[in-house]
Design a protein around this motif. Structure first.
Motif, PDB file in Angstrom:
ATOM      1  N   VAL A 178       6.562  -1.113  -6.133  1.00 49.79           N
ATOM      2  CA  VAL A 178       6.952  -1.489  -5.082  1.00 49.79           C
ATOM      3  C   VAL A 178       8.468  -1.371  -4.726  1.00 49.79           C
ATOM      4  N   TYR A 179       8.697  -0.554  -3.574  1.00 50.84           N
ATOM      5  CA  TYR A 179      10.038  -0.315  -3.174  1.00 50.84           C
ATOM      6  C   TYR A 179      10.507  -1.140  -1.949  1.00 50.84           C
ATOM      7  N   VAL A 180      11.642  -1.387  -1.882  1.00 47.26           N
ATOM      8  CA  VAL A 180      12.351  -1.679  -0.865  1.00 47.26           C
ATOM      9  C   VAL A 180      12.905  -0.552   0.093  1.00 47.26           C
ATOM     10  N   LEU A 181      12.540  -0.632   1.284  1.00 44.97           N
ATOM     11  CA  LEU A 181      12.950   0.612   2.242  1.00 44.97           C
ATOM     12  C   LEU A 181      13.718  -0.275   3.292  1.00 44.97           C
ATOM     13  N   ARG A 182      14.901   0.501   3.711  1.00 43.28           N
ATOM     14  CA  ARG A 182      15.590  -0.054   4.963  1.00 43.28           C
ATOM     15  C   ARG A 182      15.507   1.035   5.859  1.00 43.28           C
ATOM     16  N   GLY A 183      14.871   0.630   7.070  1.00 42.62           N
ATOM     17  CA  GLY A 183      14.539   1.475   7.986  1.00 42.62           C
ATOM     18  C   GLY A 183      15.763   2.163   8.926  1.00 42.62           C
ATOM     19  N   SER A 184      15.743   2.808   9.674  1.00 42.17           N
ATOM     20  CA  SER A 184      16.878   3.588  10.330  1.00 42.17           C
ATOM     21  C   SER A 184      17.762   2.718  11.248  1.00 42.17           C
ATOM     22  N   ASP A 185      17.103   1.611  11.549  1.00 44.50           N
ATOM     23  CA  ASP A 185      18.030   0.517  12.377  1.00 44.50           C
ATOM     24  C   ASP A 185      18.505  -0.603  11.423  1.00 44.50           C
ATOM     25  N   GLY A 186      18.149  -0.680  10.166  1.00 41.85           N
ATOM     26  CA  GLY A 186      18.646  -1.749   9.408  1.00 41.85           C
ATOM     27  C   GLY A 186      17.457  -2.755   8.945  1.00 41.85           C
ATOM     28  N   THR A 187      16.397  -2.402   9.539  1.00 45.93           N
ATOM     29  CA  THR A 187      15.317  -3.558   9.231  1.00 45.93           C
ATOM     30  C   THR A 187      14.603  -2.973   7.803  1.00 45.93           C
ATOM     31  N   PHE A 188      14.383  -4.200   7.000  1.00 47.92           N
ATOM     32  CA  PHE A 188      13.739  -3.939   5.664  1.00 47.92           C
ATOM     33  C   PHE A 188      12.428  -4.163   5.840  1.00 47.92           C
ATOM     34  N   TYR A 189      11.889  -3.439   4.745  1.00 46.25           N
ATOM     35  CA  TYR A 189      10.543  -3.489   4.459  1.00 46.25           C
ATOM     36  C   TYR A 189      10.088  -3.109   3.022  1.00 46.25           C
ATOM     37  N   LYS A 190       8.885  -3.798   2.413  1.00 43.28           N
ATOM     38  CA  LYS A 190       8.540  -3.539   1.100  1.00 43.28           C
ATOM     39  C   LYS A 190       7.482  -2.685   1.193  1.00 43.28           C
ATOM     40  N   LEU A 191       7.232  -1.646   0.375  1.00 41.98           N
ATOM     41  CA  LEU A 191       6.021  -0.550   0.601  1.00 41.98           C
ATOM     42  C   LEU A 191       5.562  -0.312  -0.779  1.00 41.98           C
ATOM     43  N   GLN A 192       4.337   0.153  -1.108  1.00 42.47           N
ATOM     44  CA  GLN A 192       3.713   0.432  -2.253  1.00 42.47           C
ATOM     45  C   GLN A 192       2.797   1.721  -2.026  1.00 42.47           C
ATOM     46  N   MET A 193       3.317   2.788  -2.606  1.00 39.03           N
ATOM     47  CA  MET A 193       2.449   4.018  -2.750  1.00 39.03           C
ATOM     48  C   MET A 193       0.908   3.939  -3.262  1.00 39.03           C
ATOM     49  N   LEU A 194       0.065   4.177  -2.491  1.00 35.87           N
ATOM     50  CA  LEU A 194      -1.364   4.049  -3.034  1.00 35.87           C
ATOM     51  C   LEU A 194      -2.102   5.042  -3.433  1.00 35.87           C
ATOM     52  N   ASP A 195      -2.051   6.268  -2.829  1.00 39.38           N
ATOM     53  CA  ASP A 195      -2.991   7.477  -2.855  1.00 39.38           C
ATOM     54  C   ASP A 195      -2.092   8.766  -2.445  1.00 39.38           C
ATOM     55  N   TYR A 196      -2.477   9.909  -2.924  1.00 41.50           N
ATOM     56  CA  TYR A 196      -2.158  11.205  -2.424  1.00 41.50           C
ATOM     57  C   TYR A 196      -3.141  11.966  -1.913  1.00 41.50           C
ATOM     58  N   TYR A 197      -4.568  11.506  -1.937  1.00 41.95           N
ATOM     59  CA  TYR A 197      -5.737  12.094  -1.517  1.00 41.95           C
ATOM     60  C   TYR A 197      -6.655  11.386  -0.376  1.00 41.95           C
ATOM     61  N   SER A 198      -6.999  12.551   0.561  1.00 45.97           N
ATOM     62  CA  SER A 198      -8.242  11.941   1.343  1.00 45.97           C
ATOM     63  C   SER A 198      -9.260  11.671   0.872  1.00 45.97           C
ATOM     64  N   SER A 199     -10.148  10.851   1.492  1.00 44.77           N
ATOM     65  CA  SER A 199     -11.453  10.523   1.160  1.00 44.77           C
ATOM     66  C   SER A 199     -12.504  11.738   0.639  1.00 44.77           C
ATOM     67  N   ALA A 200     -12.047  12.953   0.936  1.00 41.52           N
ATOM     68  CA  ALA A 200     -12.624  14.089   0.689  1.00 41.52           C
ATOM     69  C   ALA A 200     -11.966  14.753  -0.439  1.00 41.52           C
ATOM     70  N   GLY A 201     -10.792  14.142  -0.697  1.00 34.74           N
ATOM     71  CA  GLY A 201     -10.184  14.954  -2.090  1.00 34.74           C
ATOM     72  C   GLY A 201      -9.189  15.776  -1.804  1.00 34.74           C
ATOM     73  N   THR A 202      -8.701  16.000  -0.342  1.00 32.74           N
ATOM     74  CA  THR A 202      -7.677  16.770  -0.166  1.00 32.74           C
ATOM     75  C   THR A 202      -6.328  16.368  -0.293  1.00 32.74           C
ATOM     76  N   SER A 203      -5.449  17.048  -1.019  1.00 32.65           N
ATOM     77  CA  SER A 203      -4.199  16.665  -1.436  1.00 32.65           C
ATOM     78  C   SER A 203      -3.447  16.546  -0.258  1.00 32.65           C
ATOM     79  N   GLY A 204      -2.181  15.687  -0.404  1.00 37.48           N
ATOM     80  CA  GLY A 204      -1.123  15.609   0.472  1.00 37.48           C
ATOM     81  C   GLY A 204      -1.440  14.501   1.560  1.00 37.48           C
ATOM     82  N   TYR A 205      -2.509  13.741   1.463  1.00 33.96           N
ATOM     83  CA  TYR A 205      -2.502  12.587   2.398  1.00 33.96           C
ATOM     84  C   TYR A 205      -2.069  11.296   1.690  1.00 33.96           C
ATOM     85  N   MET A 206      -0.925  11.245   2.130  1.00 33.85           N
ATOM     86  CA  MET A 206       0.103  10.034   1.406  1.00 33.85           C
ATOM     87  C   MET A 206      -0.363   8.662   2.216  1.00 33.85           C
ATOM     88  N   LYS A 207      -0.784   7.801   1.299  1.00 38.89           N
ATOM     89  CA  LYS A 207      -1.357   6.401   1.844  1.00 38.89           C
ATOM     90  C   LYS A 207      -0.546   5.370   1.120  1.00 38.89           C
TER      91      LYS A 207
END
Length: 213
Positions: A178-207
């Protein structure tokens, strides 16, 4: 499912919410996020295909960005509810293949930044702005890791190693940190990377899943 019921009984309201998503601000206030609750927002690229799609389940947003191009960044505005953005406005996070950047430092002129909490529990109420020390983007260099050879990009130092790489299968998998990210205007978010592949298995689909703090 609540979203399905909303679409059945309030179609014009939902369409209005989707088209107005650009004007909504994502923040720590649940009231602001609830304005986007029933929506599914998507943005098309130049060829007409969907490049960024975001859904909201009443608690977290889930965004998938088509970052399969090795030459072009895909920019996303979290403050607008996970919409595709252009590089000359207040975008919050960007992707190119497996590389992630924030609107800060060498990547942008915003007040962004990010850090890893070292937790894998995104639902934890203890994760907040002070959970880790934010760092701005800088030039990052990678040699061989990920099966793509050498890479040198302006990127987030904390998010540059968000994945594990299997040298036998050549598959990337999220560490689920889990990462804490500060947006361009100073707003804070928490996020978690889930996947790098589409449902068809194509790479580069950042979820990834995320929420305002």
């Amino acid at each position: 499912m609540f979203v399905q019921k909303t679409f059945l009984f309030f179609p014009f309201f939902v369409i209005s919410i989707i088209h107005c998503a650009d004007s909504k601000k994502s923040s720590g206030a649940d009231a602001a996020l609830l304005l986007l609750q029933p929506s599914v927002s998507s943005s098309s690229n130049a060829s007409g295909g969907i490049s960024v799609e975001t859904t909201y389940d009443g608690n977290f947003f889930t965004t998938t960005a088509n970052a399969s191009s090795s030459s072009e960044w895909v920019y996303v505005s979290l403050k607008s509810g996970g919409k595709k953005a252009s590089s000359d406005i207040q975008w919050d996070i960007r992707f190119k293949r497996f590389v992630i950047g924030t609107n800060s430092g060498t990547s942008g002129t915003g007040s962004g930044g990010s850090c890893s909490t070292n937790s894998t529990e995104i639902g934890s109420t203890s994760i907040n702005q002070s959970s880790c020390t934010l760092v701005s983007d800088s030039q990052q260099t990678q040699t061989g890791d990920g099966g793509f050879g050498n890479a040198s990009e302006s990127a987030s130092p904390s998010l540059f190693t968000w994945y594990n790489y299997d040298s036998n299968t050549h598959i990337l998998s999220s560490k689920r940190l889990v990462y804490v990210l500060r947006g361009s205007d100073g707003t804070f978010y928490k996020l978690q990377m889930l996947d790098y592949y589409s449902s068809a298995g194509t790479s580069g689909y950042m979820k990834f899943i995320w929420k305002g703090l």
